[in-house]
Motif scaffolding. Structure first.
Motif, PDB file in Angstrom:
ATOM      1  N   LEU A   1     -15.497 -40.781   8.178  1.00 42.25           N
ATOM      2  CA  LEU A   1     -15.210 -39.599   7.363  1.00 42.25           C
ATOM      3  C   LEU A   1     -16.130 -38.438   7.716  1.00 42.25           C
ATOM      4  N   PRO A   2     -15.567 -37.291   8.082  1.00 42.62           N
ATOM      5  CA  PRO A   2     -16.409 -36.108   8.311  1.00 42.62           C
ATOM      6  C   PRO A   2     -17.156 -35.739   7.023  1.00 42.62           C
ATOM      7  N   ARG A   3     -18.301 -35.113   7.190  1.00 40.28           N
ATOM      8  CA  ARG A   3     -19.114 -34.778   6.011  1.00 40.28           C
ATOM      9  C   ARG A   3     -18.361 -33.908   5.009  1.00 40.28           C
ATOM     10  N   ARG A   4     -17.474 -33.030   5.508  1.00 39.20           N
ATOM     11  CA  ARG A   4     -16.764 -32.136   4.572  1.00 39.20           C
ATOM     12  C   ARG A   4     -15.843 -32.913   3.626  1.00 39.20           C
ATOM     13  N   LEU A   5     -15.530 -34.168   3.979  1.00 39.34           N
ATOM     14  CA  LEU A   5     -14.644 -34.968   3.124  1.00 39.34           C
ATOM     15  C   LEU A   5     -15.404 -35.882   2.164  1.00 39.34           C
ATOM     16  N   HIS A   6     -16.721 -35.864   2.228  1.00 42.20           N
ATOM     17  CA  HIS A   6     -17.475 -36.802   1.391  1.00 42.20           C
ATOM     18  C   HIS A   6     -17.310 -36.501  -0.101  1.00 42.20           C
ATOM     19  N   THR A   7     -17.513 -35.260  -0.507  1.00 41.50           N
ATOM     20  CA  THR A   7     -17.367 -34.919  -1.931  1.00 41.50           C
ATOM     21  C   THR A   7     -15.930 -35.091  -2.408  1.00 41.50           C
ATOM     22  N   PRO A   8     -14.914 -34.581  -1.642  1.00 42.90           N
ATOM     23  CA  PRO A   8     -13.523 -34.837  -2.078  1.00 42.90           C
ATOM     24  C   PRO A   8     -13.207 -36.321  -2.198  1.00 42.90           C
ATOM     25  N   THR A   9     -13.769 -37.137  -1.323  1.00 41.25           N
ATOM     26  CA  THR A   9     -13.500 -38.578  -1.387  1.00 41.25           C
ATOM     27  C   THR A   9     -13.979 -39.160  -2.710  1.00 41.25           C
ATOM     28  N   LEU A  10     -15.161 -38.776  -3.139  1.00 43.06           N
ATOM     29  CA  LEU A  10     -15.694 -39.303  -4.398  1.00 43.06           C
ATOM     30  C   LEU A  10     -14.874 -38.821  -5.590  1.00 43.06           C
ATOM     31  N   TRP A  11     -14.443 -37.568  -5.551  1.00 39.50           N
ATOM     32  CA  TRP A  11     -13.619 -37.046  -6.650  1.00 39.50           C
ATOM     33  C   TRP A  11     -12.263 -37.745  -6.694  1.00 39.50           C
ATOM     34  N   ILE A  12     -11.643 -37.895  -5.526  1.00 39.70           N
ATOM     35  CA  ILE A  12     -10.327 -38.547  -5.486  1.00 39.70           C
ATOM     36  C   ILE A  12     -10.449 -39.990  -5.960  1.00 39.70           C
ATOM     37  N   ALA A  13     -11.522 -40.657  -5.572  1.00 46.36           N
ATOM     38  CA  ALA A  13     -11.723 -42.050  -6.003  1.00 46.36           C
ATOM     39  C   ALA A  13     -11.786 -42.126  -7.525  1.00 46.36           C
ATOM     40  N   ALA A  14     -12.526 -41.204  -8.134  1.00 45.83           N
ATOM     41  CA  ALA A  14     -12.657 -41.224  -9.595  1.00 45.83           C
ATOM     42  C   ALA A  14     -11.336 -40.877 -10.275  1.00 45.83           C
ATOM     43  N   LEU A  15     -10.673 -39.834  -9.787  1.00 47.94           N
ATOM     44  CA  LEU A  15      -9.460 -39.349 -10.449  1.00 47.94           C
ATOM     45  C   LEU A  15      -8.269 -40.286 -10.274  1.00 47.94           C
ATOM     46  N   THR A  16      -8.274 -41.091  -9.221  1.00 45.27           N
ATOM     47  CA  THR A  16      -7.166 -42.041  -9.034  1.00 45.27           C
ATOM     48  C   THR A  16      -7.450 -43.393  -9.683  1.00 45.27           C
ATOM     49  N   ASN A  17      -8.700 -43.705  -9.921  1.00 39.41           N
ATOM     50  CA  ASN A  17      -9.037 -45.012 -10.511  1.00 39.41           C
ATOM     51  C   ASN A  17      -9.054 -44.990 -12.033  1.00 39.41           C
TER      52      ASN A  17
END
Length: 396
Positions: A188-204
């Protein structure tokens, strides 16, 4: 919810997804002959339907399973109900379209989307969804909304959180790991790190709330343990993956907890046989994690990441994995019939791992060959487990 309704909903979702994905693919690559893609889809669909007709007729005729007539439309091909053909048709429509749409290239936004999908390890989705669904269906013996919600949750959002969080906080190691960036995990490129954490929370969170509402305190506890293990494995401050042996325990929890949630949601009586089965599954999960960590000894040490393999070394870790798989197989011998038949499933894993009995740390990357075979073995084991579950279903 009737079988025709479920089949229709699944087919409708797959058809909409296929149309959307093909539109994306054709827009990205307008020079690609559309006729060639559509012919490939048609041939795939025909082949899948033919195989379904063949094997469904063989299995139903052999008495491996049957359907209650009151739940069917009454139309069949041979003895296979027409509803059975919705799922291979959905797969034939959706999966090739997803493959075309997620190929590398195109705009940065589409490439980011592809990276996020790869981060969830699609090849491993079934490893968490199947234990939940099998545990739930074998207990309730019916398909309902709780099953579908739980199956969808443990199929995609759960895996996105588990692997996505790991990819964010293991970035330093992944950069130095040549096996990252493909089927074995995203880089994962660094620019996707924060979106990844948000998406993980919002989908779980929505799925966790729905499943919690469907059960009582025991389910809440199981869901809490499952979610905590997902976060604690990689998140800073906890980093269970850097605590030898606790890393294997936590990783195994990732795969066994969906089955526990399924059993509790279904109101199963946790008999001694079920506890033995879960224990064997847990040992299998620990072995899988330990053996998988061997291939990453070099990049993990370079990045300062600790694991069971970096601490006790490749040779000892391989031997621990062999002992755990052996123990899992022996435990299955004590499970009520037809559980003992599953003991043989441990054999292919032992044969796959055993050649690395004396593996040195310097040559640890060579175990990646066996790890790739391990991924394929999981699908073969899933096939055998499914046959055993059908046998259990018919004998109950």
């Amino acid at each position: 919810m009737t079988y025709p309704l479920i089949a229709t909903l699944g087919l409708a979702i797959a058809a909409c997804g296929a149309i959307a994905l093909l539109a994306v693919a054709f827009r990205r690559a307008p020079r690609v002959p559309r006729s060639r893609v559509l012919i490939a889809l048609l041939l795939t669909t025909v082949l899948m339907l033919a195989l379904t007709a063949l094997f469904d007729n063989l299995m139903i005729s052999a008495g491996l399973f049957h359907y209650a007539p009151s739940h069917l439309l009454g139309v069949s091909i041979g003895v296979a109900p027409v509803e059975d053909f919705a799922y291979p048709l959905a797969g034939a429509l959706l999966l090739p379209a997803a493959w075309v749409a997620l190929q590398k290239g195109g705009s940065a936004r589409r490439e980011d989307f592809r990276q996020l999908v790869v981060a969830s390890r699609p090849i491993s989705w079934i490893n968490t969804a199947f234990p939940f669904a099998a545990a739930y269906v074998l207990t309730t013996r019916e398909i309902d909304a709780v099953l579908l919600i739980g199956f969808l949750y443990f199929l995609v959002p759960y895996n996105f959180a588990m692997y996505g969080i790991n990819d964010v906080f293991d970035y330093a190691s992944d950069v130095a790991n040549p096996r990252k960036g493909g089927v074995e995990g995203a880089l994962l490129p660094r620019r996707l790190h924060t979106p990844t954490l948000w998406i993980a929370a919002l989908t779980n969170i929505p799925f966790l709330v729905l499943l919690a509402l469907a059960g009582g305190p025991a389910v809440w506890g199981a869901l809490a343990v499952s979610a905590f293990a997902v976060v604690a494995y990689s998140a800073p401050g906890l980093r269970f993956k850097e605590r030898p042996f606790l890393d294997s325990l936590t990783s195994s929890t990732h795969f066994v907890s969906p089955a526990v949630v399924g059993l509790l949601l279904a109101g199963a009586d946790l008999t001694g046989g079920i506890l033995l089965l879960l224990s064997a599954f847990f040992l299998w999960g620990m072995a899988a994690h330990a053996f998988g960590a061997v291939q990453d000894i070099v990049p993990d040490r370079a990045a300062g990441i600790h694991s069971i393999a970096t601490v006790i070394g490749a040779k000892a870790t391989v031997r621990v994995a062999l002992a755990l798989w052996t123990a899992a197989g022996l435990l299955m011998l004590a499970v009520p019939w037809p559980g003992p038949l599953a003991a043989i499933i441990a054999v292919p894993y032992l044969l796959n791992c055993a050649p690395f009995w004396s593996l040195t740390d310097e040559r640890s990357t060579e175990s990646n060959r066996a790890w790739r075979r391990f991924i394929a073995l999981n699908y073969f084991s899933g096939f055998l487990v499914t046959l055993l579950l059908i046998l259990e279903w018919n004998s109950a």
